[in-house]
Structures are given as C-alpha cells and as structure tokens.
Write an enzyme that holds these catalytic residues in place. Sequence first.
Site, PDB file in Angstrom:
ATOM      1  N   ASN A  96       0.800  -1.221   0.000  1.00 36.09           N
ATOM      2  CA  ASN A  96       0.000   0.000   0.000  1.00 36.09           C
ATOM      3  C   ASN A  96       0.836   1.277   0.000  1.00 36.09           C
ATOM      4  O   ASN A  96       0.394   2.305  -0.508  1.00 36.09           O
ATOM      5  CB  ASN A  96      -0.919  -0.003   1.234  1.00 36.09           C
ATOM      6  CG  ASN A  96      -1.522   1.348   1.518  1.00 36.09           C
ATOM      7  OD1 ASN A  96      -2.387   1.823   0.800  1.00 36.09           O
ATOM      8  ND2 ASN A  96      -1.046   1.999   2.590  1.00 36.09           N
ATOM      9  N   SER A 145      -3.410  -0.046  -6.459  1.00 37.64           N
ATOM     10  CA  SER A 145      -3.197   0.711  -7.685  1.00 37.64           C
ATOM     11  C   SER A 145      -3.976   2.014  -7.591  1.00 37.64           C
ATOM     12  O   SER A 145      -4.060   2.636  -6.529  1.00 37.64           O
ATOM     13  CB  SER A 145      -3.626  -0.124  -8.894  1.00 37.64           C
ATOM     14  OG  SER A 145      -3.424   0.590 -10.093  1.00 37.64           O
ATOM     15  N   SER A 146      -4.574   2.438  -8.674  1.00 37.25           N
ATOM     16  CA  SER A 146      -5.297   3.708  -8.716  1.00 37.25           C
ATOM     17  C   SER A 146      -6.248   3.705  -9.900  1.00 37.25           C
ATOM     18  O   SER A 146      -5.967   3.086 -10.939  1.00 37.25           O
ATOM     19  CB  SER A 146      -4.300   4.871  -8.859  1.00 37.25           C
ATOM     20  OG  SER A 146      -4.977   6.087  -9.123  1.00 37.25           O
ATOM     21  N   TYR A 159       3.049   8.691 -12.107  1.00 35.88           N
ATOM     22  CA  TYR A 159       2.422   7.895 -11.042  1.00 35.88           C
ATOM     23  C   TYR A 159       1.531   6.808 -11.624  1.00 35.88           C
ATOM     24  O   TYR A 159       1.624   5.631 -11.248  1.00 35.88           O
ATOM     25  CB  TYR A 159       1.620   8.837 -10.142  1.00 35.88           C
ATOM     26  CG  TYR A 159       0.762   8.154  -9.107  1.00 35.88           C
ATOM     27  CD1 TYR A 159       1.311   7.699  -7.908  1.00 35.88           C
ATOM     28  CD2 TYR A 159      -0.609   7.967  -9.320  1.00 35.88           C
ATOM     29  CE1 TYR A 159       0.516   7.080  -6.951  1.00 35.88           C
ATOM     30  CE2 TYR A 159      -1.397   7.353  -8.373  1.00 35.88           C
ATOM     31  CZ  TYR A 159      -0.835   6.909  -7.189  1.00 35.88           C
ATOM     32  OH  TYR A 159      -1.615   6.289  -6.249  1.00 35.88           O
ATOM     33  N   LYS A 163       1.507   2.497 -11.550  1.00 39.64           N
ATOM     34  CA  LYS A 163       0.373   1.686 -11.107  1.00 39.64           C
ATOM     35  C   LYS A 163      -0.050   0.705 -12.210  1.00 39.64           C
ATOM     36  O   LYS A 163      -0.441  -0.433 -11.930  1.00 39.64           O
ATOM     37  CB  LYS A 163      -0.793   2.596 -10.716  1.00 39.64           C
ATOM     38  CG  LYS A 163      -0.531   3.420  -9.459  1.00 39.64           C
ATOM     39  CD  LYS A 163      -0.158   2.544  -8.277  1.00 39.64           C
ATOM     40  CE  LYS A 163      -0.128   3.310  -6.966  1.00 39.64           C
ATOM     41  NZ  LYS A 163       0.277   2.450  -5.830  1.00 39.64           N
TER      42      LYS A 163
END
Length: 254
Positions: A96, A145-146, A159, A163
């Site tokens: 995380n 992830s995102s 970023y 991910k």
Amino acid sequence: METKKKIALITGGSRGLGRDMAISLAKNNVNILITYHSNANKAEEMVNEIKALGQEAAAFQLDTANTKSFDAFIAQITNHLKEHENYPNFDFLINNAGTALYAPFMQTTEKQFDEMVNIHHKGVFFLTQKALPYMNDGGRIINISSGLARFSLPGSSTYASMKGAVEVLTCYLAKELGDRKITANVVAPGAIETDFGNGRVRDDAKTNAMVAQMTALGRAGVPEDIGGVVAFLCSPEARWVNGQRIEVSGGMNL
C-alpha cells in the site's frame, strides 16, 4: 483447539488508506504488522488502536524505495513473529505504501520518474519477492493501484504508469503462485480524502468538487470506502478471486 490467527503485513499502514485497511482486517480477527516511513509516534498510535480491538500488532520502519533495506526488514519481522507467534510466517501482504507526484509530462524530471519507479514498482516487486518465502501457502497478495491506471488526468502520467506496471505484475503473480494457492489481486481506489498528495482531494475545495462531479455516486471517496474491500479479499469468501483488478472509485469517469 484454538485456530491460529492470520497475520497481515501492510506497508504504509499507519495513516490514510493503510490505516483503515489495518482496522478493517483487525475487526476480522487478523493480527497486524504495519510499516511506516518516518512518523513513529503515529505508527505507535495505530498499534495501540489495533490492540484495543483485541488483536496483536507491531510497527516497523521501512522505506519501500530502498530495496537494499529489504533483507534486514524481513529478518526483523520474521524474528518478531518467531518471538511472539513461535513461527516466522505470515498470511497476507498488502503493498500500500506510496507517495504522489503531480507533474505535467513535459516537466517531469528523470529524478522524479526514478523516485516513482522505486516506490511504486521496484519496491513492490522486490519486497514481494523477499516476503514470499515467509508467506503461508494459501495466502493473499493485494497490490494497491489507482483509478488513474484506467482513466487519464493531466499531471499523473508518471504515477499512473507505475500503477499500470503493478497491475500487470499482479497478473503474473497470480499465475506463477497458483501452485502455492496464493492469490494476487489489485485494489484500485479512486480519489480519496486523505493526506496523500498533501491532502489535495481532502483539502482543496475545487479538486474535491471536480471529483464529486465526475463520480457516479456524487462525492469523493473516504478511507472507510477502501479498507473493507481489502479485508474481503483476505477473507475465506474471496478464495476464488484471483488476478483481478477491483476499482473502488464510486464510479469515476464511467
């Protein structure tokens, strides 16, 4: 005979999303190991909060960008487990920990890029590799992830690229660890009100309103929207969920 409690290792577990993951898992009768980057006091508060829920907990300092520290870190947590559990293994790994970067593509420096690689891709890759010998068969790996790996918002190219890499890695983990009955899944939060990125979603009214407008459920997320999903993936009910990306965004950019 009392059933041995499961044990979860959560990186970046002292605040934000990691904090709620730890609490949600503790409420499911899981003992917790968390890592923190620099705020030892906050981590100790988190440990005490988990213990108040009736579970064992401990916190360890870790810079997930520094792969050279991983051997010593793994030795530290396994020695702790041998001392307190009489067994060095654990069951769940939740990758995380992370930091934000908001920079237009043309202005992103190589130094910034390398920092994102080290934290969000290289660190996840090699910490998982180092941890696997001490994970019980039938365990769970959850990589965070995102939503930005699915939809694009200017300023997040670096970023989000990391991910995306972690999402592909997760599929390979699911495939290669199948013989050990270890599942690997991705949880991809949308925009969440935390201190991540200097509290951008939480504290900037314009950003918060933008997120709410593009989300089907009409608001930005909060940490409590995420922890329960991670806890579910670590539960017996999720035993057949493997190699999946679960976006928890309230329906952003549908």
